[in-house]
Design a protein around this motif. Structure first.
Motif, PDB file in Angstrom:
ATOM      1  N   UNK A  40       0.828  -1.208   0.000  1.00  0.00           N
ATOM      2  CA  UNK A  40       0.000   0.000   0.000  1.00  0.00           C
ATOM      3  C   UNK A  40       0.861   1.256   0.000  1.00  0.00           C
ATOM      4  N   UNK A  41       0.524   2.174  -0.889  1.00  0.00           N
ATOM      5  CA  UNK A  41       1.253   3.429  -1.013  1.00  0.00           C
ATOM      6  C   UNK A  41       0.351   4.604  -0.624  1.00  0.00           C
ATOM      7  N   UNK A  42       0.978   5.726  -0.353  1.00  0.00           N
ATOM      8  CA  UNK A  42       0.243   6.975  -0.238  1.00  0.00           C
ATOM      9  C   UNK A  42       0.031   7.479  -1.662  1.00  0.00           C
ATOM     10  N   UNK A  43      -1.197   7.402  -2.145  1.00  0.00           N
ATOM     11  CA  UNK A  43      -1.496   7.779  -3.522  1.00  0.00           C
ATOM     12  C   UNK A  43      -1.708   9.285  -3.597  1.00  0.00           C
ATOM     13  N   UNK A  44      -1.018   9.907  -4.531  1.00  0.00           N
ATOM     14  CA  UNK A  44      -1.064  11.364  -4.637  1.00  0.00           C
ATOM     15  C   UNK A  44      -1.704  11.786  -5.960  1.00  0.00           C
ATOM     16  N   UNK A  45      -2.333  12.950  -5.990  1.00  0.00           N
ATOM     17  CA  UNK A  45      -2.959  13.453  -7.218  1.00  0.00           C
ATOM     18  C   UNK A  45      -1.911  14.078  -8.135  1.00  0.00           C
ATOM     19  N   UNK A  64      -8.246   6.522 -15.063  1.00  0.00           N
ATOM     20  CA  UNK A  64      -8.168   6.821 -13.627  1.00  0.00           C
ATOM     21  C   UNK A  64      -8.709   5.647 -12.817  1.00  0.00           C
ATOM     22  N   UNK A  65      -9.787   5.040 -13.305  1.00  0.00           N
ATOM     23  CA  UNK A  65     -10.373   3.899 -12.602  1.00  0.00           C
ATOM     24  C   UNK A  65      -9.403   2.720 -12.545  1.00  0.00           C
ATOM     25  N   UNK A  66      -8.791   2.390 -13.674  1.00  0.00           N
ATOM     26  CA  UNK A  66      -7.874   1.243 -13.721  1.00  0.00           C
ATOM     27  C   UNK A  66      -6.717   1.415 -12.746  1.00  0.00           C
ATOM     28  N   UNK A  67      -6.168   2.618 -12.687  1.00  0.00           N
ATOM     29  CA  UNK A  67      -5.052   2.869 -11.775  1.00  0.00           C
ATOM     30  C   UNK A  67      -5.515   2.834 -10.320  1.00  0.00           C
ATOM     31  N   UNK A  68      -6.686   3.387 -10.049  1.00  0.00           N
ATOM     32  CA  UNK A  68      -7.220   3.379  -8.684  1.00  0.00           C
ATOM     33  C   UNK A  68      -7.502   1.950  -8.233  1.00  0.00           C
ATOM     34  N   UNK A  69      -8.036   1.137  -9.116  1.00  0.00           N
ATOM     35  CA  UNK A  69      -8.311  -0.269  -8.817  1.00  0.00           C
ATOM     36  C   UNK A  69      -7.025  -1.003  -8.442  1.00  0.00           C
ATOM     37  N   UNK A  70      -5.958  -0.751  -9.192  1.00  0.00           N
ATOM     38  CA  UNK A  70      -4.676  -1.403  -8.922  1.00  0.00           C
ATOM     39  C   UNK A  70      -4.078  -0.923  -7.603  1.00  0.00           C
ATOM     40  N   UNK A  71      -4.119   0.384  -7.354  1.00  0.00           N
ATOM     41  CA  UNK A  71      -3.575   0.908  -6.103  1.00  0.00           C
ATOM     42  C   UNK A  71      -4.346   0.383  -4.894  1.00  0.00           C
ATOM     43  N   UNK A  72      -5.629   0.096  -5.075  1.00  0.00           N
ATOM     44  CA  UNK A  72      -6.448  -0.455  -3.991  1.00  0.00           C
ATOM     45  C   UNK A  72      -6.142  -1.929  -3.736  1.00  0.00           C
ATOM     46  N   UNK A  73      -5.338  -2.545  -4.599  1.00  0.00           N
ATOM     47  CA  UNK A  73      -5.037  -3.965  -4.462  1.00  0.00           C
ATOM     48  C   UNK A  73      -6.177  -4.856  -4.915  1.00  0.00           C
ATOM     49  N   UNK A  74      -7.044  -4.317  -5.775  1.00  0.00           N
ATOM     50  CA  UNK A  74      -8.222  -5.053  -6.234  1.00  0.00           C
ATOM     51  C   UNK A  74      -8.191  -5.265  -7.748  1.00  0.00           C
ATOM     52  N   UNK A  75      -6.972  -5.260  -8.319  1.00  0.00           N
ATOM     53  CA  UNK A  75      -6.832  -5.354  -9.764  1.00  0.00           C
ATOM     54  C   UNK A  75      -7.323  -6.674 -10.344  1.00  0.00           C
ATOM     55  N   UNK A  76      -7.412  -7.713  -9.509  1.00  0.00           N
ATOM     56  CA  UNK A  76      -7.878  -9.018  -9.988  1.00  0.00           C
ATOM     57  C   UNK A  76      -9.364  -9.253  -9.704  1.00  0.00           C
ATOM     58  N   UNK A  77     -10.026  -8.263  -9.119  1.00  0.00           N
ATOM     59  CA  UNK A  77     -11.449  -8.401  -8.841  1.00  0.00           C
ATOM     60  C   UNK A  77     -12.252  -8.243 -10.141  1.00  0.00           C
ATOM     61  N   UNK A  78     -13.357  -8.957 -10.269  1.00  0.00           N
ATOM     62  CA  UNK A  78     -14.219  -8.802 -11.460  1.00  0.00           C
ATOM     63  C   UNK A  78     -15.068  -7.539 -11.350  1.00  0.00           C
ATOM     64  N   UNK A  79     -14.403  -6.401 -11.444  1.00  0.00           N
ATOM     65  CA  UNK A  79     -15.065  -5.103 -11.326  1.00  0.00           C
ATOM     66  C   UNK A  79     -14.987  -4.410 -12.679  1.00  0.00           C
ATOM     67  N   UNK A  80     -16.090  -3.877 -13.123  1.00  0.00           N
ATOM     68  CA  UNK A  80     -16.162  -3.237 -14.438  1.00  0.00           C
ATOM     69  C   UNK A  80     -16.708  -1.830 -14.313  1.00  0.00           C
TER      70      UNK A  80
END
Length: 263
Positions: A40-45, A64-80
């Protein structure tokens, strides 16, 4: 006579501060302590975290969504992500987890087919395209809500405190700077500069959000100056005070989850 004269007043009342500490410990227990510590990182704008050029609103929203999903550690979740005009509210599909909940080793799958729905659907507010911090914070809130609901563990205080827990877990995943910067929207200035429809939903006000961000920073050993450079000017004093206060609280905390996060 002078014993308490120069004592600093706490940032929050004791009930609010203890809830934040307890709920952060709850998040550490249920949403992958190892991912929090290692990934987990401190995500900055900034362009460092959200680089790239786009040619349309939909491209920007997706990027923006794809990067946010990855930073959340949920990149493998079936989220669309779906466009606002195509989004319809559905019952949330239930996931099963073969590995961890978040991170590179996570491999969640839809446990049951709900009306042919194969993914968890999330959309966005098109009014936020010109306010990227609101957009990122709103995505983080949506992902936090999905994470909490999928795990099924109520936060301290129960169902009544779910909206506040959603904001806190979004901070726990690294998005506290954007959440703090967008917790309050100044309505002054020229009328054309303010668009209330672009504001995100807020459950934790500025003071509480800054306290969460300070706790995240202390647990991750992130220097206060790293955060201060990214905050709106009027937030900096409270953050510095909260950071100093929490550095001592965490150091002397009896909570094993908080201690595990810093060891």
């Amino acid at each position: 006579m002078f014993a308490g004269l120069f004592n600093s007043k706490p940032v929050l009342d004791s009930g609010s501060s203890e809830w934040i500490l307890d709920t952060f410990a709850w998040a550490l227990e249920h949403f992958e302590l190892n991912v929090f510590k290692a990934d987990t990182q401190l995500i900055l704008p900034s362009n460092e975290f959200y680089p790239g050029k786009v040619s349309s609103i939909s491209e920007m929203a997706q990027s923006v969504f794809d990067k946010t999903l990855a930073y959340a550690g949920m990149q493998h979740w079936p989220v669309q992500l779906v466009q606002p005009q195509h989004y319809q509210q559905h019952n949330l599909p239930k996931l099963s987890f073969a590995g961890g909940v978040r991170g590179a080793g996570s491999a969640p799958v839809i446990a049951g087919d709900i009306n042919g729905q194969q993914n968890i659907l999330i959309s966005y507010n098109p009014n936020q395209i010109n306010q990227p911090q609101d957009l990122i914070a709103s995505y983080a809130q949506s992902l936090s809500a999905v994470l909490i609901l999928q795990q099924g563990h109520l936060p301290p205080g129960g169902q009544e405190f779910m909206p506040q827990a959603v904001d806190l877990v979004a901070c726990f995943m690294g998005f506290g700077v954007m959440l703090a910067n967008t917790a309050y929207q100044f309505k002054g200035g020229c009328g054309s500069c303010y668009n209330p429809r672009a504001n995100r939903e807020v459950a934790l006000p500025e003071q509480e959000m800054l306290y969460c961000l300070a706790l995240f920073s202390v647990l991750k050993a992130i220097p206060a100056k790293t955060v201060l450079g990214q905050l709106k000017p009027h937030l900096k004093g409270t953050f510095k005070k909260a950071y100093k206060e929490l550095a001592q609280k965490v150091k002397h905390s009896p909570n094993p989850a908080l201690l595990a996060a810093v060891n």
